[in-house]
Design an enzyme around this catalytic site. Structure first.
Site, PDB file in Angstrom:
ATOM      1  N   ARG A  21       0.824  -1.213   0.000  1.00 58.25           N
ATOM      2  CA  ARG A  21       0.000   0.000   0.000  1.00 58.25           C
ATOM      3  C   ARG A  21       0.857   1.261   0.000  1.00 58.25           C
ATOM      4  O   ARG A  21       0.526   2.243   0.671  1.00 58.25           O
ATOM      5  CB  ARG A  21      -0.940   0.025   1.223  1.00 58.25           C
ATOM      6  CG  ARG A  21      -2.019  -1.018   1.214  1.00 58.25           C
ATOM      7  CD  ARG A  21      -3.150  -0.584   0.287  1.00 58.25           C
ATOM      8  NE  ARG A  21      -4.268  -1.506   0.382  1.00 58.25           N
ATOM      9  CZ  ARG A  21      -5.340  -1.283   1.137  1.00 58.25           C
ATOM     10  NH1 ARG A  21      -5.443  -0.190   1.838  1.00 58.25           N
ATOM     11  NH2 ARG A  21      -6.304  -2.155   1.161  1.00 58.25           N
ATOM     12  N   ARG A  25      -3.428   7.247   0.721  1.00 56.79           N
ATOM     13  CA  ARG A  25      -3.845   8.539   1.286  1.00 56.79           C
ATOM     14  C   ARG A  25      -2.790   9.250   2.129  1.00 56.79           C
ATOM     15  O   ARG A  25      -2.920  10.434   2.391  1.00 56.79           O
ATOM     16  CB  ARG A  25      -5.113   8.345   2.112  1.00 56.79           C
ATOM     17  CG  ARG A  25      -6.327   8.141   1.249  1.00 56.79           C
ATOM     18  CD  ARG A  25      -7.459   7.541   2.040  1.00 56.79           C
ATOM     19  NE  ARG A  25      -7.124   6.183   2.465  1.00 56.79           N
ATOM     20  CZ  ARG A  25      -7.977   5.338   3.033  1.00 56.79           C
ATOM     21  NH1 ARG A  25      -9.189   5.710   3.284  1.00 56.79           N
ATOM     22  NH2 ARG A  25      -7.597   4.130   3.370  1.00 56.79           N
ATOM     23  N   ARG A  34      -6.592  11.305  -6.930  1.00 60.92           N
ATOM     24  CA  ARG A  34      -7.908  10.708  -6.715  1.00 60.92           C
ATOM     25  C   ARG A  34      -9.011  11.740  -6.899  1.00 60.92           C
ATOM     26  O   ARG A  34     -10.074  11.448  -7.442  1.00 60.92           O
ATOM     27  CB  ARG A  34      -7.995  10.074  -5.326  1.00 60.92           C
ATOM     28  CG  ARG A  34      -9.221   9.181  -5.194  1.00 60.92           C
ATOM     29  CD  ARG A  34      -9.369   8.592  -3.823  1.00 60.92           C
ATOM     30  NE  ARG A  34      -9.611   9.622  -2.825  1.00 60.92           N
ATOM     31  CZ  ARG A  34      -9.897   9.387  -1.547  1.00 60.92           C
ATOM     32  NH1 ARG A  34      -9.946   8.142  -1.112  1.00 60.92           N
ATOM     33  NH2 ARG A  34     -10.106  10.367  -0.712  1.00 60.92           N
ATOM     34  N   ASP A  71      -7.104  -2.478  -7.386  1.00 58.94           N
ATOM     35  CA  ASP A  71      -7.590  -3.096  -6.152  1.00 58.94           C
ATOM     36  C   ASP A  71      -7.915  -4.553  -6.428  1.00 58.94           C
ATOM     37  O   ASP A  71      -8.269  -4.911  -7.555  1.00 58.94           O
ATOM     38  CB  ASP A  71      -8.833  -2.370  -5.627  1.00 58.94           C
ATOM     39  CG  ASP A  71      -9.070  -2.731  -4.165  1.00 58.94           C
ATOM     40  OD1 ASP A  71      -8.426  -2.127  -3.295  1.00 58.94           O
ATOM     41  OD2 ASP A  71      -9.853  -3.660  -3.902  1.00 58.94           O
ATOM     42  N   TYR A 147     -15.252 -11.424   0.392  1.00 59.69           N
ATOM     43  CA  TYR A 147     -15.900 -10.156   0.025  1.00 59.69           C
ATOM     44  C   TYR A 147     -17.162 -10.406  -0.807  1.00 59.69           C
ATOM     45  O   TYR A 147     -18.154  -9.700  -0.678  1.00 59.69           O
ATOM     46  CB  TYR A 147     -14.938  -9.262  -0.767  1.00 59.69           C
ATOM     47  CG  TYR A 147     -13.996  -8.487   0.126  1.00 59.69           C
ATOM     48  CD1 TYR A 147     -14.442  -7.382   0.849  1.00 59.69           C
ATOM     49  CD2 TYR A 147     -12.667  -8.866   0.258  1.00 59.69           C
ATOM     50  CE1 TYR A 147     -13.590  -6.679   1.673  1.00 59.69           C
ATOM     51  CE2 TYR A 147     -11.798  -8.166   1.083  1.00 59.69           C
ATOM     52  CZ  TYR A 147     -12.266  -7.072   1.790  1.00 59.69           C
ATOM     53  OH  TYR A 147     -11.424  -6.384   2.606  1.00 59.69           O
TER      54      TYR A 147
HETATM   55  O1  CP3 Z   1       0.098   0.788  -3.270  1.00 59.08           O
HETATM   56  C1  CP3 Z   1      -0.395  -0.356  -3.378  1.00 59.08           C
HETATM   57  O2  CP3 Z   1      -0.142  -1.252  -2.576  1.00 59.08           O
HETATM   58  C2  CP3 Z   1      -1.213  -0.683  -4.605  1.00 59.08           C
HETATM   59  C3  CP3 Z   1      -2.603  -0.626  -4.549  1.00 59.08           C
HETATM   60  C4  CP3 Z   1      -3.489  -1.532  -3.696  1.00 59.08           C
HETATM   61  C5  CP3 Z   1      -4.725  -1.051  -3.194  1.00 59.08           C
HETATM   62  N1  CP3 Z   1      -5.400  -2.102  -2.647  1.00 59.08           N
HETATM   63  C6  CP3 Z   1      -5.177   0.341  -3.275  1.00 59.08           C
HETATM   64  C7  CP3 Z   1      -6.228   0.817  -2.370  1.00 59.08           C
HETATM   65  C8  CP3 Z   1      -3.413  -2.884  -3.364  1.00 59.08           C
HETATM   66  C9  CP3 Z   1      -2.272  -3.861  -3.605  1.00 59.08           C
HETATM   67  C10 CP3 Z   1      -4.636  -3.243  -2.711  1.00 59.08           C
HETATM   68  C11 CP3 Z   1      -4.968  -4.600  -2.260  1.00 59.08           C
HETATM   69  C12 CP3 Z   1      -6.136  -4.805  -1.413  1.00 59.08           C
HETATM   70  N2  CP3 Z   1      -7.372  -4.225  -1.503  1.00 59.08           N
HETATM   71  C13 CP3 Z   1      -6.199  -5.784  -0.403  1.00 59.08           C
HETATM   72  C14 CP3 Z   1      -5.095  -6.739  -0.047  1.00 59.08           C
HETATM   73  C15 CP3 Z   1      -4.002  -6.102   0.722  1.00 59.08           C
HETATM   74  C16 CP3 Z   1      -4.297  -5.791   2.160  1.00 59.08           C
HETATM   75  O3  CP3 Z   1      -4.147  -4.604   2.514  1.00 59.08           O
HETATM   76  O4  CP3 Z   1      -4.614  -6.694   2.938  1.00 59.08           O
HETATM   77  C17 CP3 Z   1      -7.485  -5.725   0.173  1.00 59.08           C
HETATM   78  C18 CP3 Z   1      -8.009  -6.573   1.309  1.00 59.08           C
HETATM   79  C19 CP3 Z   1      -8.229  -4.748  -0.559  1.00 59.08           C
HETATM   80  C20 CP3 Z   1      -9.655  -4.359  -0.370  1.00 59.08           C
HETATM   81  C21 CP3 Z   1      -9.802  -2.945  -0.006  1.00 59.08           C
HETATM   82  N3  CP3 Z   1      -9.540  -1.896  -0.862  1.00 59.08           N
HETATM   83  C22 CP3 Z   1     -10.198  -2.395   1.234  1.00 59.08           C
HETATM   84  C23 CP3 Z   1     -10.570  -3.206   2.449  1.00 59.08           C
HETATM   85  C24 CP3 Z   1     -10.185  -0.999   1.103  1.00 59.08           C
HETATM   86  C25 CP3 Z   1     -10.600   0.051   2.106  1.00 59.08           C
HETATM   87  C26 CP3 Z   1      -9.497   0.238   3.091  1.00 59.08           C
HETATM   88  C27 CP3 Z   1      -9.213   1.689   3.333  1.00 59.08           C
HETATM   89  O5  CP3 Z   1      -8.054   1.918   3.741  1.00 59.08           O
HETATM   90  O6  CP3 Z   1     -10.075   2.546   3.158  1.00 59.08           O
HETATM   91  C28 CP3 Z   1      -9.727  -0.700  -0.196  1.00 59.08           C
HETATM   92  C29 CP3 Z   1      -9.528   0.645  -0.763  1.00 59.08           C
HETATM   93  C30 CP3 Z   1      -8.160   0.968  -1.246  1.00 59.08           C
HETATM   94  N4  CP3 Z   1      -7.398   0.176  -2.052  1.00 59.08           N
HETATM   95  C31 CP3 Z   1      -7.462   2.207  -1.034  1.00 59.08           C
HETATM   96  C32 CP3 Z   1      -6.266   2.105  -1.733  1.00 59.08           C
HETATM   97  C33 CP3 Z   1      -5.205   3.165  -1.872  1.00 59.08           C
HETATM   98  C34 CP3 Z   1      -7.998   3.397  -0.240  1.00 59.08           C
HETATM   99  C35 CP3 Z   1      -9.049   4.020  -1.059  1.00 59.08           C
HETATM  100  C36 CP3 Z   1      -9.102   5.521  -0.951  1.00 59.08           C
HETATM  101  O7  CP3 Z   1      -8.365   6.193  -1.703  1.00 59.08           O
HETATM  102  O8  CP3 Z   1      -9.913   6.012  -0.170  1.00 59.08           O
END
Ligand code: CP3
Length: 340
Positions: A21, A25, A34, A71, A147
Site C-alpha cells: 500500500r 492517502r 484521486r 484493487d 468479500y
Molecule cells: O500501493 C499499493 O499497494 C497498490 C494498490 C493496492 C490497493 N489495494 C489500493 C487501495 C493494493 C495492492 C490493494 C490490495 C487490497 N485491496 C487488499 C489486499 C491487501 C491488504 O491490505 O490486505 C485488500 C483486502 C483490498 C480491499 C480494499 N480496498 C479495502 C478493504 C479498502 C478500504 C481500506 C481503506 O483503507 O479505506 C480498499 C480501498 C483501497 N485500495 C485504497 C487504496 C489506496 C484506499 C481508497 C481511498 O483512496 O480512499
C-alpha cells in the site's frame, strides 16, 4: 533489477525494499490524483491517473519496486458484482453470493474485461526506470470469496464460514471459478509487462488449519504452479496474513513468502528461509515513531542478515495517517544499513 534478483536469491548490492500500500492517502499527491479522477474506482479505471499514482511512491520514497495501482476487488466487479467504495467505510458489493445459483450466474472470462489494468501496466512499465521492478497482483481466491459472500469487510466471516462448512461444494465451485479468472488475470498482467506478481491472502487468519489448506492455500498453490509452468522467469510472491501457526505446512512452487508483522521473522526464517526468499515484516504502526521504526529495522536486519534471501517490506499495508517523512527515512535506512 535488484528486486527481481533478490526474488531469485541472487546477490544484490543492498536489500531491496518496497511497501505494501505504498500508494495511498498518506501521500498528498495521491489525494490530488484521486480528486482529479472523481472517486477511488474511477482512479482504478483511469489509465493515465492510475499510472501516475503507481509511479508516485517510486519517485517520493525511492523504493526498488512499483506495485500496480488497482484493487483486488476489480475482479469480482468484472465477474458481475456491482461494487462501491463508500468514503470512510471501505468496499461494498450491492449484490452478494449466497448459493450455488449465484455462483452459476457469475460472468465467465472476467479477466478479458480488465484492459484498463493491463493498459496501466504497459504504461507504467514504459515510464519506470529500467532498474525498478513492477509488481502485478491479485487477491487470493479465499479473500475475494469472503468479500463476494459478505458483501463487505467482516469481523467474523460468518456467512463465508457457513457456506464453507454447510455447503463445501458450493464454496469449492466458487473458489475454482475465481481461481480460473486469476490465472488468466495474472497471465495477462505478466504479458502486459509485470516483472513479478503477488497474491494477497489478507483474510487467511479467518480459517482453522485444516480449512485453510483446503479452501485457501490449495488454490493459491494452484495459481502459483500454473504461473511457474507458463512463466518460469517471473517471480511469484504469496502473502497469507496471520498464519504464523501454520508455517510448518506451507509448501508449493513459488519464489517469495510474504511474512506478516504478527509472525516472528526468526520463526519464518527457521521454518521457510531455506526454501523461499522471505519478504517483510516491519509492523507498519512503527512508522508513527522514528526511533521505534529504526529499532525494528535493526532487529529485522540482524535476523535476516545482509546476504541474499530477504526483501524488506512492511508486515501489512501503510496506514492513511502515517508520516511520509518516516516512509522516506525507512527506505534510506534499509538501503544504508544493508549495503554490502
Ligand atoms: O500501493 C499499493 O499497494 C497498490 C494498490 C493496492 C490497493 N489495494 C489500493 C487501495 C493494493 C495492492 C490493494 C490490495 C487490497 N485491496 C487488499 C489486499 C491487501 C491488504 O491490505 O490486505 C485488500 C483486502 C483490498 C480491499 C480494499 N480496498 C479495502 C478493504 C479498502 C478500504 C481500506 C481503506 O483503507 O479505506 C480498499 C480501498 C483501497 N485500495 C485504497 C487504496 C489506496 C484506499 C481508497 C481511498 O483512496 O480512499
Amino acid at each position: 533489477m535488484i528486486f527481481i534478483d533478490a526474488c531469485k536469491r541472487k546477490e544484490t548490492p543492498y536489500t531491496p525494499i518496497w511497501m505494501m500500500r505504498q500508494a495511498g492517502r498518506y501521500l498528498s499527491e495521491y489525494k490530488e490524483s484521486r480528486k482529479k479522477a472523481g472517486s477511488f474506482l474511477e482512479l482504478c479505471h483511469n489509465v493515465d491517473l492510475a499510472t501516475e499514482v503507481t509511479l508516485q511512491p517510486v519517485d517520493i520514497l525511492n523504493v526498488d519496486a512499483a506495485i500496480l495501482f488497482s484493487d483486488i476487488l476489480v475482479v469480482p466487479l468484472e465477474m458481475g458484482l456491482p461494487l462501491e467504495f463508500l468514503a470512510g467505510e471501505g468496499p461494498k458489493f450491492s449484490r452478494t453470493i449466497e448459493n450455488y445459483q449465484d455462483v452459476c450466474a457469475l460472468k465467465q472470462d472476467a479477466y478479458l474485461k480488465l484492459d484498463y489494468v493491463y493498459d496501466t501496466i504497459s504504461k507504467v512499465r514504459g515510464s519506470l526506470p529500467k532498474d525498478k521492478a513492477l509488481i502485478g497482483f491479485c487477491g487470493s481466491p479465499w479473500t475475494l470469496a469472503t468479500y463476494m459472500i459478505e458483501g463487505e469487510g467482516s469481523k467474523t466471516y460468518a456467512k463465508s464460514k457457513k457456506m464453507l462448512y454447510a455447503n463445501p461444494q458450493t464454496m469449492h465451485y466458487l473458489l475454482k471459478q475465481i481461481t480460473d479468472e486469476l490465472k488468466g488475470y495474472l497471465s495477462m498482467q505478466i504479458k502486459a509487462g509485470a516483472n513479478a506478481v503477488m497474491i494477497f491472502d489478507s483474510w487467511a487468519s479467518a480459517l482453522e488449519k485444516e480449512a485453510y489448506f483446503e479452501f485457501s492455500w490449495g488454490y493459491m498453490k494452484d495459481i502459483a504452479h500454473y504461473l511457474k509452468t507458463h512463466f518460469p522467469e517471473i517471480p511469484v510472491i504469496l502473502f497469507p496474513k496471520g498464519i504464523a501457526g501454520y508455517l510448518e505446512s506451507i509448501d508449493g512452487k513459488f519464489d517469495v513468502f510474504g511474512v506478516d508483522w504478527g509472525t516472528p521473522m526468526e520463526l519464518a526464517k527457521r521454518i521457510l528461509g531455506q526454501k523461499y526468499v522471505l519478504q517483510g515484516n516491519l509492523e507498519p504502526s512503527r512508522l508513527y515513531n522514528e526511533d521505534s521504526m529504526e529499532m525494528a529495522v535493526d532487529e529485522i536486519i540482524s535476523i535476516m542478515g545482509k546476504k541474499a534471501g530477504h526483501i524488506f517490506n512492511l508486515g501489512h499495508g501503510m496506514l492513511p495517517d502515517l508520516p511520509r517523512e518516516n516512509a522516506i527515512k525507512l527506505v534510506e535506512l534499509v538501503h544504508k544499513k544493508t549495503k554490502r
